[in-house]
Design a protein around this motif. Structure first.
Motif, PDB file in Angstrom:
ATOM      1  N   PHE A  46      -3.112  -5.259   3.201  1.00 41.27           N
ATOM      2  CA  PHE A  46      -3.389  -4.841   1.834  1.00 41.27           C
ATOM      3  C   PHE A  46      -3.154  -6.017   0.894  1.00 41.27           C
ATOM      4  CE2 PHE A  46      -2.340  -2.517  -2.137  1.00 41.27           C
ATOM      5  CZ  PHE A  46      -3.447  -1.687  -2.204  1.00 41.27           C
ATOM      6  N   ARG A  78      -8.803  -1.354   0.602  1.00 41.13           N
ATOM      7  CA  ARG A  78      -8.956  -2.354   1.666  1.00 41.13           C
ATOM      8  C   ARG A  78     -10.436  -2.592   1.963  1.00 41.13           C
ATOM      9  NH1 ARG A  78      -3.831  -0.437   3.867  1.00 41.13           N
ATOM     10  NH2 ARG A  78      -2.667  -2.126   4.861  1.00 41.13           N
ATOM     11  N   PRO A  80      -5.374   3.476  -0.662  1.00 39.74           N
ATOM     12  CA  PRO A  80      -5.197   2.103  -0.202  1.00 39.74           C
ATOM     13  C   PRO A  80      -6.184   1.694   0.895  1.00 39.74           C
ATOM     14  CG  PRO A  80      -3.078   3.188  -0.424  1.00 39.74           C
ATOM     15  CD  PRO A  80      -4.123   4.253  -0.531  1.00 39.74           C
ATOM     16  N   SER A 104       0.828  -1.211   0.000  1.00 38.77           N
ATOM     17  CA  SER A 104       0.000   0.000   0.000  1.00 38.77           C
ATOM     18  C   SER A 104       0.858   1.256   0.000  1.00 38.77           C
ATOM     19  CB  SER A 104      -0.931  -0.006   1.216  1.00 38.77           C
ATOM     20  OG  SER A 104      -0.193  -0.052   2.427  1.00 38.77           O
TER      21      SER A 104
END
Length: 223
Positions: free
Chosen positions: A117, A174, A170, A12
């Motif tokens: 991630f 997620r 990111p 990420s």
């Protein structure tokens, strides 16, 4: 310039550094160093592109300058091309944007620890602990404030794509990977990010990667 990143599927922080480079408008090359392979300890100690950062990614090389940490890279690039490319011009909006980026950079450890991630996940939900739920509530509160106060100019947190979106992309991905239920405004923001051509390009490259990190592929490792 050259940006050194880790596996796109898992890194990420690399995504943030890469988005910052794209946002700068400057030309750059990308070098991928696979993370946590069988020889990772040797690679992180001896690979010349990772030596200054002690094995952490991303790392930006720019002639005689080397910059690591995604926020440091963003600030370095903003100094090169002008801060208006990354941050809102309005002082109140810029103050909020800087604050929520700093909070993301330093916080939300429960969420990041529980939901590692992984762009290869199919959205299957996992149990959400109280600590993770608190992180999610805080993130949604920040997104709601940014959108309500400064989001009139477009679909992103401060209208147009900028530093805050680089920081939180990111996190949004997620939420998608782990099937986190979102209110309508947050789902719309996630959709805008997913539709952004840079995010789409990163995800396509991630899907083409063949190596895997086993501990990030096991759902039970995220409990």
């Amino acid at each position: 310039m050259k940006l050194v990143i880790g596996n796109r599927r898992y890194s990420s922080w690399s995504l943030r550094g890469w988005l910052a480079c794209r946002q700068s408008g400057l030309a750059f090359d990308t070098e991928v160093v696979p993370l946590f392979g069988p020889d990772w300890d040797d690679v992180r100690r001896s690979h010349p592109v990772l030596a200054p950062s002690a094995g952490k990614v991303p790392v930006l090389w720019d002639d005689g300058a080397v910059v690591w940490d995604s926020l440091a890279i963003l600030d370095y690039l903003a100094d090169k091309v002008g801060r208006d490319r990354f941050w809102p011009r309005d002082p109140a909006a810029a103050g909020l944007a800087r604050s929520i980026v700093a909070e993301m950079h330093a916080g939300f450890s429960a969420l990041r620890g529980a939901f590692s991630f992984n762009l290869g996940r199919d959205g299957k939900p996992l149990p959400i602990s109280d600590a993770v739920e608190a992180d999610i509530r805080r993130i949604l509160t920040l997104w709601a404030e940014a959108r309500a106060r400064f989001g009139d100019g477009g679909p992103f947190l401060f209208g147009t794509f900028g530093a805050a979106d680089i920081a939180y992309a990111p996190i949004a991905l997620r939420f998608e990977s782990y099937g986190v239920p979102l209110p309508g405004f947050a789902q719309s923001y996630l959709t805008a990010l997913a539709d952004h051509p840079w995010i789409a390009a990163w995800r396509a490259e991630a899907a083409a990667e063949t190596w895997r990190i086993p501990q990030y592929e096991k759902p039970e490792s995220n409990d």
